[in-house]
Write a protein that holds these residues in place. Structure first.
Motif, PDB file in Angstrom:
ATOM      1  N   ARG A  31       0.813  -1.225   0.181  1.00 46.06           N
ATOM      2  CA  ARG A  31       0.020  -0.035  -0.027  1.00 46.06           C
ATOM      3  C   ARG A  31       0.856   1.343  -0.077  1.00 46.06           C
ATOM      4  NH1 ARG A  31      -2.500  -0.970   4.241  1.00 46.06           N
ATOM      5  NH2 ARG A  31      -4.204  -2.004   3.223  1.00 46.06           N
ATOM      6  N   ILE A  32       0.557   2.189  -0.991  1.00 42.32           N
ATOM      7  CA  ILE A  32       1.531   3.295  -1.013  1.00 42.32           C
ATOM      8  C   ILE A  32       0.268   4.662  -0.912  1.00 42.32           C
ATOM      9  CG2 ILE A  32       2.974   4.688  -2.490  1.00 42.32           C
ATOM     10  CD1 ILE A  32       3.936   1.811  -3.655  1.00 42.32           C
ATOM     11  N   ALA A  33       0.634   5.338   0.104  1.00 43.75           N
ATOM     12  CA  ALA A  33      -0.246   6.753  -0.043  1.00 43.75           C
ATOM     13  C   ALA A  33       0.584   7.873   0.610  1.00 43.75           C
ATOM     14  CB  ALA A  33      -1.677   6.428   0.502  1.00 43.75           C
ATOM     15  N   GLY A  34       0.431   8.950   0.066  1.00 45.44           N
ATOM     16  CA  GLY A  34       1.103  10.125   0.721  1.00 45.44           C
ATOM     17  C   GLY A  34       2.546  10.084   1.116  1.00 45.44           C
ATOM     18  N   GLU A  54      -4.186  -9.303   5.746  1.00 43.94           N
ATOM     19  CA  GLU A  54      -4.828  -9.609   4.409  1.00 43.94           C
ATOM     20  C   GLU A  54      -6.186  -9.082   4.350  1.00 43.94           C
ATOM     21  OE1 GLU A  54      -4.717 -13.796   1.808  1.00 43.94           O
ATOM     22  OE2 GLU A  54      -4.356 -14.036   4.090  1.00 43.94           O
ATOM     23  N   ALA A  55      -6.915  -8.814   5.339  1.00 45.40           N
ATOM     24  CA  ALA A  55      -8.279  -8.440   5.051  1.00 45.40           C
ATOM     25  C   ALA A  55      -8.396  -7.161   4.691  1.00 45.40           C
ATOM     26  CB  ALA A  55      -9.059  -8.426   6.570  1.00 45.40           C
ATOM     27  N   SER A  56      -7.400  -6.205   4.932  1.00 47.49           N
ATOM     28  CA  SER A  56      -7.394  -4.871   4.272  1.00 47.49           C
ATOM     29  C   SER A  56      -7.061  -4.873   2.631  1.00 47.49           C
ATOM     30  CB  SER A  56      -6.283  -4.041   4.966  1.00 47.49           C
ATOM     31  OG  SER A  56      -5.360  -4.513   4.872  1.00 47.49           O
ATOM     32  N   PHE A  57      -6.756  -5.755   2.123  1.00 45.86           N
ATOM     33  CA  PHE A  57      -6.590  -5.930   0.392  1.00 45.86           C
ATOM     34  C   PHE A  57      -7.649  -6.550  -0.102  1.00 45.86           C
ATOM     35  CE2 PHE A  57      -2.510  -5.497   2.673  1.00 45.86           C
ATOM     36  CZ  PHE A  57      -1.862  -4.564   1.770  1.00 45.86           C
ATOM     37  N   ARG A  87     -16.567  -6.553   0.486  1.00 45.10           N
ATOM     38  CA  ARG A  87     -16.788  -8.155   0.131  1.00 45.10           C
ATOM     39  C   ARG A  87     -17.336  -8.857   1.427  1.00 45.10           C
ATOM     40  NH1 ARG A  87     -12.220  -9.954  -4.424  1.00 45.10           N
ATOM     41  NH2 ARG A  87     -12.444  -8.159  -5.474  1.00 45.10           N
ATOM     42  N   ARG A  88     -18.068  -8.096   1.919  1.00 50.71           N
ATOM     43  CA  ARG A  88     -18.887  -8.619   3.095  1.00 50.71           C
ATOM     44  C   ARG A  88     -20.297  -7.989   3.201  1.00 50.71           C
ATOM     45  NH1 ARG A  88     -16.279  -7.540   8.776  1.00 50.71           N
ATOM     46  NH2 ARG A  88     -18.043  -8.885   9.490  1.00 50.71           N
ATOM     47  N   PRO A 117     -13.486  -5.457  15.575  1.00 50.64           N
ATOM     48  CA  PRO A 117     -12.768  -6.481  15.046  1.00 50.64           C
ATOM     49  C   PRO A 117     -11.510  -5.707  14.364  1.00 50.64           C
ATOM     50  CG  PRO A 117     -15.070  -6.553  14.471  1.00 50.64           C
ATOM     51  CD  PRO A 117     -14.740  -5.171  15.232  1.00 50.64           C
ATOM     52  N   SER A 118     -10.257  -6.607  14.341  1.00 50.70           N
ATOM     53  CA  SER A 118      -8.979  -6.276  13.708  1.00 50.70           C
ATOM     54  C   SER A 118      -9.434  -5.951  12.222  1.00 50.70           C
ATOM     55  CB  SER A 118      -8.164  -7.395  14.160  1.00 50.70           C
ATOM     56  OG  SER A 118      -8.193  -8.490  13.268  1.00 50.70           O
ATOM     57  N   ALA A 119     -10.048  -6.958  11.542  1.00 49.14           N
ATOM     58  CA  ALA A 119     -10.388  -6.641  10.203  1.00 49.14           C
ATOM     59  C   ALA A 119     -10.901  -4.979   9.796  1.00 49.14           C
ATOM     60  CB  ALA A 119     -11.253  -7.634   9.552  1.00 49.14           C
ATOM     61  N   ASP A 120     -12.075  -4.617  10.643  1.00 42.02           N
ATOM     62  CA  ASP A 120     -12.390  -3.491  10.502  1.00 42.02           C
ATOM     63  C   ASP A 120     -11.479  -2.104  10.732  1.00 42.02           C
ATOM     64  OD1 ASP A 120     -15.019  -4.467   9.844  1.00 42.02           O
ATOM     65  OD2 ASP A 120     -15.799  -4.231  11.854  1.00 42.02           O
ATOM     66  N   SER A 121     -10.599  -2.500  11.765  1.00 43.75           N
ATOM     67  CA  SER A 121      -9.599  -1.660  12.137  1.00 43.75           C
ATOM     68  C   SER A 121      -8.601  -1.499  10.774  1.00 43.75           C
ATOM     69  CB  SER A 121      -8.689  -1.729  13.252  1.00 43.75           C
ATOM     70  OG  SER A 121      -9.584  -2.024  14.370  1.00 43.75           O
ATOM     71  N   ASP A 122      -8.306  -2.611  10.120  1.00 45.47           N
ATOM     72  CA  ASP A 122      -7.416  -2.614   9.119  1.00 45.47           C
ATOM     73  C   ASP A 122      -8.041  -1.776   7.966  1.00 45.47           C
ATOM     74  OD1 ASP A 122      -5.568  -4.137  10.479  1.00 45.47           O
ATOM     75  OD2 ASP A 122      -6.495  -6.168  10.085  1.00 45.47           O
ATOM     76  N   LEU A 123      -9.304  -2.209   7.571  1.00 43.85           N
ATOM     77  CA  LEU A 123      -9.957  -1.491   6.463  1.00 43.85           C
ATOM     78  C   LEU A 123     -10.103   0.014   6.880  1.00 43.85           C
ATOM     79  CD1 LEU A 123     -12.990  -4.097   5.717  1.00 43.85           C
ATOM     80  CD2 LEU A 123     -11.069  -3.640   4.477  1.00 43.85           C
ATOM     81  N   GLU A 124     -10.355   0.359   8.056  1.00 46.06           N
ATOM     82  CA  GLU A 124     -10.420   1.652   8.331  1.00 46.06           C
ATOM     83  C   GLU A 124      -9.186   2.612   7.906  1.00 46.06           C
ATOM     84  OE1 GLU A 124     -12.943   4.942  10.653  1.00 46.06           O
ATOM     85  OE2 GLU A 124     -13.333   2.841  10.155  1.00 46.06           O
TER      86      GLU A 124
END
Length: 611
Positions: free
Chosen positions: A270-273, A328-331, A508-509, A597-604
């Motif tokens: 992931r690349i940003a800023g 992995e959940a954030s991709f 994807r949920r 949940p950790s997946a939500d934190s990763d997506l955020e």
């Protein structure tokens, strides 16, 4: 306006300037914003540094231009020497170990460069006018609708660096310069020096190397250049990498370091800023930092399966390294659309029927051109184009936009007749949806489809998803859900009332969505919770038809890519208890004591870094 909103606004102006599309009014507004808020200066300079660096990589791959050439051109415009001062502070490397607790977001430090705001503006104007060496190469030579990749002149390639890159497939890809239905042909070869700017969607590239292959999946918005000897140079965006066991080296360049993969490896980038993150899911990878600083020795970092490393630059010029757990959940490209199924209890249709829907589409047809109305009111739907019907366990759902053919890209579902005549005094729209990726897509609309009508093509209701990189406007907000009510129906964006969810929708949920119009206002519910509201006294016009999947019948634009199920429209407002009951029949609430949940934190974290 929050700092995040300011950065999103600035990003929009700067990227438009790079593309040569920024009007003078926007550039003047950028000047005012930088003057009023000097803290935005390093953000802008960092963004400009990335874009010029990508242009340089494209030019270097084709005609041998050097980074010194780029800096010399910048120096002419802003009065600095060709070594880049005061643009580049020699980086120094320090490492910090992040908490090993899975899901904890890595710290983000935006500042890479320190200069006066007027210098930042000069660089922005320089690129906007095309004076920066290589900028024209990066954005010129666009082909027709079937071939949307910029091609620069091919340079000599050493035999040891030879490889073939092919565009394999894509999901709802929107390529620069924004031709809505255009996409490169499958299996098309991409040449060294080509610059790809994916505005939206997921694209797959196959790198055929002498000793194996590597698959690079690109999640828009993203920018990259195919380069000699390095395989690819990444400027911004989200990427996933999968390499064959026989690969001895596959390299990706980023503004913060060189990533090297060997053997059987699966990873996300992931690349940003100006920040870069590497998440290794299988195998191992190495990171060399800094990628090119001219000061000090490079540092080699090993990243093993299950771990991640984040590279950022602090205000003192030091490169910061933070280690953590891989996510992995954030991709999106690593999460299958089949990873989450909608398991409906047997009594779910009966409970919905008890609420007396005007229309109830269950999508149980299995490859039909007609969508049956289960309400008994005969308000059936008609399939236009090529849709898919997805079966999971005992339930079927409608899938839109996932196939690669032209018929699939322009597919939608429309009611066979207008349905809004009974909705004037209040209504509720309820559905389940699952988005393929973050994109600007129209899930549900009520609009005037009557040729010759004074409001023909105008919207009265819309439920839309926002893309990953967007401004905070009345039309779209990054990864938020929009509920629009407009009377009279119109295409005028200044008319109507919009409310937005506060949090991002999930990738994807399956999520439950309910939009309620009362006699006095709007309410938006996501997964059984009210997330937005506003006052709105106007009724809903008659004569509006239902449309799923894109903006209207004639524009293949703002297409929804994902799945929809259990769509119900009610000629009254559902109360909160009914909405909660319908949601919890399928997804009972699980007590988490306030912890996400950790997946939500990763997506955020993923979306915040994308904008």
């Amino acid at each position: 306006m929050t700092q995040q909103q300011k950065q999103a606004d600035v990003t929009s102006i700067v990227l438009a300037a790079v593309a040569g599309d920024a009007p003078i009014e926007d550039l003047q507004r950028l000047e005012r914003m930088l003057s009023e808020d000097p803290s935005l200066t390093p953000f802008v300079v960092n963004l400009m540094n990335q874009e010029s660096w990508l242009a340089w990589q494209s030019a270097k791959a084709s005609d041998g231009a050097t980074r010194a050439d780029i800096l010399a051109e910048i120096a002419k415009a802003v009065g600095t020497d060709s070594r880049g001062a005061p643009f580049v502070t020699p980086p120094q490397v320090t490492e910090h170990r992040a908490s090993s607790r899975r899901g904890e977001p890595t710290p983000h430090v935006i500042s890479r460069l320190r200069i006066d705001w007027s210098v930042a503006l000069a660089v922005a104007l320089l690129v906007a006018t095309g004076a920066l060496l290589g900028a024209t190469v990066a954005r010129s030579g666009w082909m027709d609708n079937d071939d949307l990749v910029a091609v620069s002149e091919k340079g000599a390639v050493d035999a040891s660096d030879q490889f073939v890159v092919r565009y394999v497939r894509g999901t709802a890809c929107l390529w620069n310069p924004g031709i809505e239905r255009g996409y490169p042909e499958p299996k098309r070869e991409v040449e060294a020096g080509e610059s790809l700017n994916l505005l939206q969607g997921i694209a797959e590239l196959d790198f055929e190397l002498p000793n194996g292959s590597a698959i690079l999946k690109v999640e828009g918005p993203a920018g990259l250049v195919i380069t000699q000897g390095h395989s690819a140079t990444l400027s911004s965006g989200v990427f996933t990498v999968d390499t064959d066991p026989t690969i001895d080296e596959f390299r990706l360049q980023t503004p913060s370091g060189v990533l090297e993969f060997a053997g059987d490896c699966s990873a996300g980038v992931r690349i940003a800023g100006g920040e870069a993150e590497l998440h290794v899911f299988e195998g191992r990878a190495q990171v060399t930092v800094p990628w090119s600083s001219g000061a000090g020795d490079s540092q080699l970092l090993d990243v093993v399966a299950g771990s991640s490393v984040a590279l950022s630059t602090a205000s003192d010029g030091r490169i910061r390294i933070d280690r953590g757990a891989a996510s992995e959940a954030s991709f999106a490209a690593k999460r299958s659309m089949e990873s989450d199924s909608l398991k409906l209890p047997a009594n779910y249709p009966d409970i919905v029927a008890q609420s007396n829907p005007l229309l109830y589409w269950r999508f149980e047809e299995r490859r039909s051109d007609v969508v049956r109305d289960y309400s008994g009111n005969g308000l059936h739907g008609k399939v236009i184009g090529e849709v898919d019907w997805v079966q999971s366990d005992a339930n079927n759902s409608l899938s839109l936009g996932g196939a690669f053919t032209g018929d699939a890209i322009g597919s939608y579902v429309k009611s066979a007749q207008p349905i809004s005549d009974r909705l004037a005094d209040g209504y509720t729209v309820e559905l389940w949806f699952k988005s393929s990726h973050y994109h600007w897509g129209n899930v549900f609309s009520l609009l005037d489809c009557r040729p010759g009508s004074a409001s023909y093509g105008g919207h009265g209701v819309a439920l839309e998803l926002g893309g990953a990189r967007s401004n905070f406007t009345d039309l779209e907000r990054p990864a938020r859900i929009r509920f629009l009510h407009r009377d009279p129906p119109s295409a005028d964006v200044a008319v109507g009332t919009s409310i937005f969810s506060e949090s991002h929708y999930e990738l994807r949920r399956w999520q439950h969505l309910a939009a309620v119009k009362t006699d006095s206002g709007l309410r938006l519910f996501v997964d059984g919770e009210q997330v937005a509201s506003a006052d709105e006294l106007s009724p809903l016009a008659s004569g509006l038809s239902l449309l799923l999947g894109q903006l209207d019948e004639h524009q293949f634009y703002r297409r929804f890519v994902g799945q929809i199920d259990e769509l119900a429209v009610y000629a009254r407002q559902l109360d909160a208890s009914e909405i909660v009951r319908h949601f919890e029949l399928v997804r009972p609430k699980i007590k988490t004591n306030g912890a996400k949940p950790s997946a939500d934190s990763d997506l955020e974290s993923s979306i915040e870094s994308a904008i």
